[in-house]
Scaffold this active site. Structure first.
Site, PDB file in Angstrom:
ATOM      1  N   HIS A  83      41.871  14.234  26.874  1.00 32.65           N
ATOM      2  CA  HIS A  83      40.801  15.162  26.483  1.00 32.65           C
ATOM      3  C   HIS A  83      40.369  16.008  27.682  1.00 32.65           C
ATOM      4  O   HIS A  83      40.090  17.201  27.548  1.00 32.65           O
ATOM      5  CB  HIS A  83      39.601  14.405  25.914  1.00 32.65           C
ATOM      6  CG  HIS A  83      39.966  13.493  24.778  1.00 32.65           C
ATOM      7  ND1 HIS A  83      39.182  12.453  24.381  1.00 32.65           N
ATOM      8  CD2 HIS A  83      41.065  13.465  23.964  1.00 32.65           C
ATOM      9  CE1 HIS A  83      39.766  11.820  23.372  1.00 32.65           C
ATOM     10  NE2 HIS A  83      40.919  12.410  23.102  1.00 32.65           N
TER      11      HIS A  83
ATOM     12  N   HIS B 299      41.666  17.126  16.106  1.00 36.66           N
ATOM     13  CA  HIS B 299      41.669  16.263  17.283  1.00 36.66           C
ATOM     14  C   HIS B 299      43.095  15.919  17.720  1.00 36.66           C
ATOM     15  O   HIS B 299      43.377  15.823  18.922  1.00 36.66           O
ATOM     16  CB  HIS B 299      40.852  14.983  17.076  1.00 36.66           C
ATOM     17  CG  HIS B 299      40.767  14.194  18.337  1.00 36.66           C
ATOM     18  ND1 HIS B 299      39.879  14.507  19.344  1.00 36.66           N
ATOM     19  CD2 HIS B 299      41.533  13.185  18.814  1.00 36.66           C
ATOM     20  CE1 HIS B 299      40.090  13.701  20.371  1.00 36.66           C
ATOM     21  NE2 HIS B 299      41.096  12.885  20.072  1.00 36.66           N
TER      22      HIS B 299
ATOM     23  N   HIS C 152      50.830  10.237  21.624  1.00 34.10           N
ATOM     24  CA  HIS C 152      51.030  10.397  23.069  1.00 34.10           C
ATOM     25  C   HIS C 152      52.456  10.069  23.514  1.00 34.10           C
ATOM     26  O   HIS C 152      52.992  10.704  24.410  1.00 34.10           O
ATOM     27  CB  HIS C 152      50.039   9.524  23.827  1.00 34.10           C
ATOM     28  CG  HIS C 152      48.621   9.812  23.467  1.00 34.10           C
ATOM     29  ND1 HIS C 152      48.070  11.070  23.611  1.00 34.10           N
ATOM     30  CD2 HIS C 152      47.645   9.032  22.943  1.00 34.10           C
ATOM     31  CE1 HIS C 152      46.808  11.038  23.208  1.00 34.10           C
ATOM     32  NE2 HIS C 152      46.530   9.818  22.789  1.00 34.10           N
TER      33      HIS C 152
HETATM   34 ZN    ZN Z   1      42.199  11.922  21.565  1.00 37.79          ZN
END
Ligand code: ZN
Length: 275
Positions: free
Chosen positions: A74, A228, A255
């Site tokens: 983030h 998000h 990720h």
């Molecule tokens: Zn996140």
């Protein structure tokens, strides 16, 4: 679009709690002359780069020389949106604070600090050939394009279901910056039993219950969850060290695959050019 290397105009500090450790973390942001974003944890310098990524299970974690920092994504997205290419972040714990679960507070602090521009260029990575990575039914691919254009699809149990979103002008996509992280109630218990997500609360995450959103205020956007996932992807792409240009399509990515994509792009110099 920024054209040159940049850093913050003045030092600032931020603190908050880590999502997983539940402990307070302090950060100090310093202008940096050298290219790239890097962290300093107890004297160990860790560049925020894809080849320093050590764990991608619950967040993007980087590490070197026995030190590691989790949940950088983030903050990396905030650097991307703020147009900052160079910065040194002193941190006193193993995890970036979760703040409100989005990139908003980081971005706002950078914006307030202001930007200083250096004469050096070479801040973009343009993809020259299609590159794709897959894992089961998850995949992500990138094709040549002169802007960053992202299409993301997520598919979770009800009440989320399948959500798809395309952002054609990522550099100016303000609804991505403040979209919060989320989790499913039944998974939270298991994660907390494993000693993680100790700092999770309705103040820093969207909680998805059996058939509705648990947070009393509800969502910030109807597509906040897929937003998000785009935020996470932007943060992960920025661990390339560059502002990536290309048309990205992603299906149920995370990720791990985001990191694999960068490794694949960098595996051949024919795949990209820097400028
Ligand atoms: Zn996140």
């Amino acid at each position: 679009m920024i054209k040159r290397q940049t850093t913050i105009s003045r030092i600032f500090k931020l603190n908050g709690i880590g999502l997983h450790t539940g402990k307070e973390v302090n950060m100090e942001f310093l202008p940096r002359r050298e290219f790239g974003i890097a962290f300093n944890l107890n004297g160990i310098l860790i560049p925020a780069r894809y080849d320093m990524v050590r764990d991608t299970r619950l967040s993007t974690q980087i590490g070197d020389n026995g030190a590691s920092i989790a949940t950088i994504e983030h903050l990396m997205a905030a650097f991307y949106f703020a147009g900052i290419t160079n910065c040194l972040v002193y941190i006193d714990g193993p995890e970036i604070p979760i703040m409100d679960g989005s990139a908003w507070e980081f971005y706002h602090a950078m914006w307030r600090a202001g930007i200083y521009e250096f004469p050096e260029e070479k801040v973009y990575l343009k993809v020259l050939k299609p590159v794709e990575v897959k894992h089961n039914d998850s995949w992500i691919r990138i094709k040549p394009l002169n802007t960053l254009d992202i299409t993301m699809t997520i598919d979770f149990r009800p009440p989320v279901g399948v959500q798809k979103k395309r952002v054609m002008d990522v550099e100016n996509a303000s609804s991505i910056i403040n979209s919060r992280t989320f989790g499913f109630i039944e998974e939270l218990e298991a994660i907390q039993k494993a000693g993680l997500a100790k700092g999770a609360s309705l103040d820093n995450a969207i909680a998805i219950g059996e058939d509705s959103i648990v947070n009393p205020q509800g969502l910030r956007y109807s597509k906040e969850l897929v937003n998000h996932k785009i935020l996470d992807l932007i943060g992960d792409l920025y661990t390339s060290g560059y502002r990536v240009l290309g048309k990205v399509e992603a299906n149920k990515t995370g990720h791990f695959l985001n990191n694999m994509l960068l490794k694949e792009v960098f595996s051949s110099e024919e795949n990209y050019k820097l400028y």
